[in-house]
Design an enzyme around this catalytic site. Sequence first.
Site, PDB file in Angstrom:
ATOM      1  N   GLY A  45       0.838  -1.190   0.000  1.00 33.39           N
ATOM      2  CA  GLY A  45       0.000   0.000   0.000  1.00 33.39           C
ATOM      3  C   GLY A  45       0.873   1.239   0.000  1.00 33.39           C
ATOM      4  O   GLY A  45       2.040   1.189   0.425  1.00 33.39           O
ATOM      5  N   GLN A  50       3.074   9.948   1.224  1.00 29.48           N
ATOM      6  CA  GLN A  50       4.355   9.256   1.041  1.00 29.48           C
ATOM      7  C   GLN A  50       5.014   9.594  -0.288  1.00 29.48           C
ATOM      8  O   GLN A  50       6.172   9.263  -0.509  1.00 29.48           O
ATOM      9  CB  GLN A  50       4.171   7.737   1.158  1.00 29.48           C
ATOM     10  CG  GLN A  50       3.691   7.302   2.544  1.00 29.48           C
ATOM     11  CD  GLN A  50       3.581   5.798   2.615  1.00 29.48           C
ATOM     12  OE1 GLN A  50       2.578   5.225   2.233  1.00 29.48           O
ATOM     13  NE2 GLN A  50       4.632   5.142   3.084  1.00 29.48           N
ATOM     14  N   CYS A  98       6.696  -0.157   6.719  1.00 27.39           N
ATOM     15  CA  CYS A  98       6.216   1.025   6.011  1.00 27.39           C
ATOM     16  C   CYS A  98       7.357   1.572   5.152  1.00 27.39           C
ATOM     17  O   CYS A  98       8.485   1.665   5.627  1.00 27.39           O
ATOM     18  CB  CYS A  98       5.770   2.071   7.034  1.00 27.39           C
ATOM     19  SG  CYS A  98       5.191   3.599   6.297  1.00 27.39           S
ATOM     20  N   LEU A  99       7.036   1.920   3.915  1.00 22.80           N
ATOM     21  CA  LEU A  99       8.098   2.418   3.022  1.00 22.80           C
ATOM     22  C   LEU A  99       8.684   3.744   3.526  1.00 22.80           C
ATOM     23  O   LEU A  99       9.807   4.089   3.172  1.00 22.80           O
ATOM     24  CB  LEU A  99       7.560   2.585   1.600  1.00 22.80           C
ATOM     25  CG  LEU A  99       7.112   1.279   0.924  1.00 22.80           C
ATOM     26  CD1 LEU A  99       6.488   1.564  -0.432  1.00 22.80           C
ATOM     27  CD2 LEU A  99       8.279   0.304   0.785  1.00 22.80           C
ATOM     28  N   HIS A 140      -3.654   0.960   8.204  1.00 21.89           N
ATOM     29  CA  HIS A 140      -2.290   1.505   8.134  1.00 21.89           C
ATOM     30  C   HIS A 140      -2.243   2.688   7.164  1.00 21.89           C
ATOM     31  O   HIS A 140      -1.699   3.749   7.487  1.00 21.89           O
ATOM     32  CB  HIS A 140      -1.321   0.401   7.694  1.00 21.89           C
ATOM     33  CG  HIS A 140       0.091   0.866   7.490  1.00 21.89           C
ATOM     34  ND1 HIS A 140       1.140   0.449   8.281  1.00 21.89           N
ATOM     35  CD2 HIS A 140       0.625   1.729   6.591  1.00 21.89           C
ATOM     36  CE1 HIS A 140       2.257   1.052   7.868  1.00 21.89           C
ATOM     37  NE2 HIS A 140       1.970   1.825   6.837  1.00 21.89           N
ATOM     38  N   GLU A 141      -2.835   2.516   5.977  1.00 21.42           N
ATOM     39  CA  GLU A 141      -2.787   3.581   4.963  1.00 21.42           C
ATOM     40  C   GLU A 141      -3.650   4.775   5.369  1.00 21.42           C
ATOM     41  O   GLU A 141      -3.266   5.923   5.148  1.00 21.42           O
ATOM     42  CB  GLU A 141      -3.216   3.039   3.596  1.00 21.42           C
ATOM     43  CG  GLU A 141      -2.350   1.909   3.048  1.00 21.42           C
ATOM     44  CD  GLU A 141      -0.860   2.233   3.027  1.00 21.42           C
ATOM     45  OE1 GLU A 141      -0.492   3.409   2.904  1.00 21.42           O
ATOM     46  OE2 GLU A 141      -0.054   1.296   3.170  1.00 21.42           O
ATOM     47  N   HIS A 144      -1.912   7.217   7.465  1.00 22.24           N
ATOM     48  CA  HIS A 144      -1.039   8.163   6.751  1.00 22.24           C
ATOM     49  C   HIS A 144      -1.797   9.443   6.376  1.00 22.24           C
ATOM     50  O   HIS A 144      -1.213  10.523   6.353  1.00 22.24           O
ATOM     51  CB  HIS A 144      -0.490   7.536   5.464  1.00 22.24           C
ATOM     52  CG  HIS A 144       0.698   6.657   5.689  1.00 22.24           C
ATOM     53  ND1 HIS A 144       1.894   7.102   6.212  1.00 22.24           N
ATOM     54  CD2 HIS A 144       0.896   5.339   5.436  1.00 22.24           C
ATOM     55  CE1 HIS A 144       2.759   6.104   6.288  1.00 22.24           C
ATOM     56  NE2 HIS A 144       2.174   5.014   5.818  1.00 22.24           N
TER      57      HIS A 144
HETATM   58 NI    NI Z   1       3.084   3.145   5.648  1.00 23.53          NI
END
Ligand code: NI
Length: 184
Positions: A45, A50, A98-99, A140-141, A144
Site C-alpha cells: 500500500g 508518502q 512502512c516504506l 495503516h494507509e 497516513h
Molecule cells: Ni506506511
Amino acid sequence: MILPITVYGNTILRKVGKEIDENYVGLKELIDNMFETMYKAEGVGLAAPQVNKSIRLIVIDATPFAEDDPSLKDFKKAILNPEILELTGEEELFNEGCLSLPGIREDVQRPTKVKIRYQDENFNTYEEVWEGLKARVIQHEYDHLEGTLFVDRISAIKRRLIHGKLSAIAKGKHIPNYRIIQNK
Ligand code: NI
C-alpha cells in the site's frame, strides 16, 4: 514514473491530507505513478503523503497474498477520500512495515474488521466491510492520511528501543534502495 518516497522526519507525513474531487489535476497520472512507485519499492500500500502530496488518496495491491487468502485475488484499488465508519472485531497483533520507515518492523495491534466508505478513481462511492489483511492494510494507509505512523501505535518502551533507527532515517543515515525525500 517512479516517484521519490517521503521518509520519517519529513513533516508532510504528519499533516492531515485534504479531500480531493473531480477537479484535481493529473489524478489518473498520479494514481499510475503511485502504483508504479509502490511496486518498485515492493510495498502493498502507498498513501499520497508518502509521495509528497497532502491529499486523501491511497493505492493498495494485496493480490500477491491471494495464495494465502483467496479474498485478496482482486484486491487492487485506488481509494479516494476514505472514511472509517466503524472498527470492530477482535484486536490482533500483526507485524507491520512502512516504506516511509525503511528497516523498521513492529507488531501493531489493530481491530480485525473495518467498515469503510470511499470513492474509486471515477468518484463512485462504496461502503464496504473489510476483514483480515484488507482491514489491516487500509487502517495503516488511512493513518497516513491523518498524519499518523505505525510507530505511534506501539508502546513507549518499544519506541524508545527503535529511537536510534528512527533518527538515523530522519538524518539520512539509513537510505533504502529506493529514492527518498527527507526532512523539510
Ligand atoms: Ni506506511
